[in-house]
Enzyme design. Structure first.
Site, mmCIF file in Angstrom:
data_model
loop_
_atom_site.group_PDB
_atom_site.id
_atom_site.type_symbol
_atom_site.label_atom_id
_atom_site.label_comp_id
_atom_site.label_asym_id
_atom_site.label_seq_id
_atom_site.Cartn_x
_atom_site.Cartn_y
_atom_site.Cartn_z
ATOM 1 N N CYS A 166 1.023 -1.335 -0.031
ATOM 2 C CA CYS A 166 0.138 -0.010 0.084
ATOM 3 C C CYS A 166 0.705 1.033 -0.142
ATOM 4 O O CYS A 166 1.354 1.554 -1.092
ATOM 5 C CB CYS A 166 -0.853 -0.006 1.232
ATOM 6 S SG CYS A 166 -2.476 0.992 1.034
ATOM 7 N N HIS A 215 -3.471 -5.652 2.481
ATOM 8 C CA HIS A 215 -2.879 -5.617 3.956
ATOM 9 C C HIS A 215 -3.519 -6.942 4.454
ATOM 10 O O HIS A 215 -3.790 -7.869 3.882
ATOM 11 C CB HIS A 215 -3.870 -4.525 4.739
ATOM 12 C CG HIS A 215 -3.193 -3.134 4.217
ATOM 13 N ND1 HIS A 215 -1.957 -2.801 4.831
ATOM 14 C CD2 HIS A 215 -3.770 -2.058 3.595
ATOM 15 C CE1 HIS A 215 -1.803 -1.519 4.527
ATOM 16 N NE2 HIS A 215 -2.900 -1.155 3.835
HETATM 17 N N1 GLN Z 1 -2.053 6.795 2.552
HETATM 18 C C1 GLN Z 1 -2.229 5.925 1.489
HETATM 19 C C2 GLN Z 1 -3.585 5.963 0.827
HETATM 20 O O1 GLN Z 1 -4.651 6.354 1.548
HETATM 21 C C3 GLN Z 1 -1.763 4.256 1.943
HETATM 22 C C4 GLN Z 1 -2.763 3.802 2.783
HETATM 23 C C5 GLN Z 1 -2.136 2.511 3.308
HETATM 24 O O2 GLN Z 1 -1.055 2.364 3.430
HETATM 25 N N2 GLN Z 1 -3.277 1.539 3.682
HETATM 26 O O3 GLN Z 1 -3.715 5.576 -0.238
#
Ligand code: GLN
Length: 246
Positions: free
Chosen positions: A94, A194
């Site tokens: 992510c 995740h």
């Molecule tokens: N902040 C980034 C987004 O919102 C990554 C989010 C994350 O790592 N879950 O796309």
């Protein structure tokens, strides 16, 4: 034989138990009699990245990703880019995945100029992409179905020179539009999954280990493991996602 893992930014990029991926990598090496060392590299600390075989970067909130900019500019960006270009193996989740691209522009319009190590970019939007995610790996990664959980504002778009890690079968993936999920470039694996993603997707874990072993030793003998529980967890999660699709 051993694999040296570097956990980049464990103090900042650490959402949703993503560090569980490192435990999975380590166990699936140790269960095969292969050594594994894990070095954490928090914000502000330096190390010779050329010493490592495999890098892990987890996810993070927008403001946490902005905290990285000064540290990356201190020389770490060049070292990470060099490691990716040199065929070292990366698993980026992510926010850690977005970090590998040219930039991430948040929904508020803050533009984070990131590594440009892989030909992709990300643009945030107010509506977040949240939920279970499943995707079919590309043939070069084994063609298995992967299940995970996604929560991101960013819409990631791949350049012409890179392949997606897989094709979305349920959920949003890179951008909710082109059915791509993640990226596979050189030995860089990027994904929005995740979870942590690896414990319930053992085939993906082994594909990543295979890349790291082959890059270091020129070969990878990954003996089959008695991982019935992991396979059952994979099947159960996939069945749950497929039931929800009906
Ligand atoms: N902040 C980034 C987004 O919102 C990554 C989010 C994350 O790592 N879950 O796309």
């Amino acid at each position: 034989m051993e694999i040296k893992i570097c956990h980049l930014y464990p103090d900042v990029l650490n959402l949703y138990g993503d560090r569980g991926n490192i435990i999975c990598l380590e166990r699936r090496l140790n269960w095969r009699g292969i050594g594994c060392s894990v070095t954490e590299l928090p914000l502000g600390e330096k190390a010779a990245l050329s010493d490592f075989d495999l890098f892990f970067i987890g996810g993070g909130q927008d403001f946490e990703q902005e905290l990285l900019l000064a540290d990356l500019a201190s020389g770490k960006a060049d070292d990470i880019r060099a490691a990716a270009a040199d065929g070292k193996t990366f698993l980026c989740i992510c926010g850690g995945y977005q970090l590998m691209g040219a930039y991430y522009q948040t929904a508020e319009g803050h533009k984070c100029d990131f590594l440009g190590a892989v030909d992709l970019y990300t643009v945030g939007a107010r509506e977040r992409m949240i939920g279970n995610l499943s995707f079919k790996l590309g043939e070069e990664s084994g063609g298995y179905e992967v299940i995970g959980f996604e929560n991101h504002s960013g819409r990631t778009f791949l350049g012409s020179g890179v392949s997606p890690l897989g094709t979305v079968t349920s959920g949003f993936g890179n951008n909710g539009a082109d059915k791509t999920e993640g990226v596979r470039w050189n030995n860089v694996f990027g994904t929005y999954s995740h979870g942590p993603v690896l414990p319930k997707n053992p085939a993906l874990c082994d594909e990543i280990l295979r890349c790291a072993l082959e890059r270091r030793y020129g070969r990878a003998e990954l003996t089959p493991l008695a991982d019935g529980f992991e396979q059952d967890a994979h099947r159960a999660a996939l069945e749950m996602i497929n039931r929800k699709k009906q």
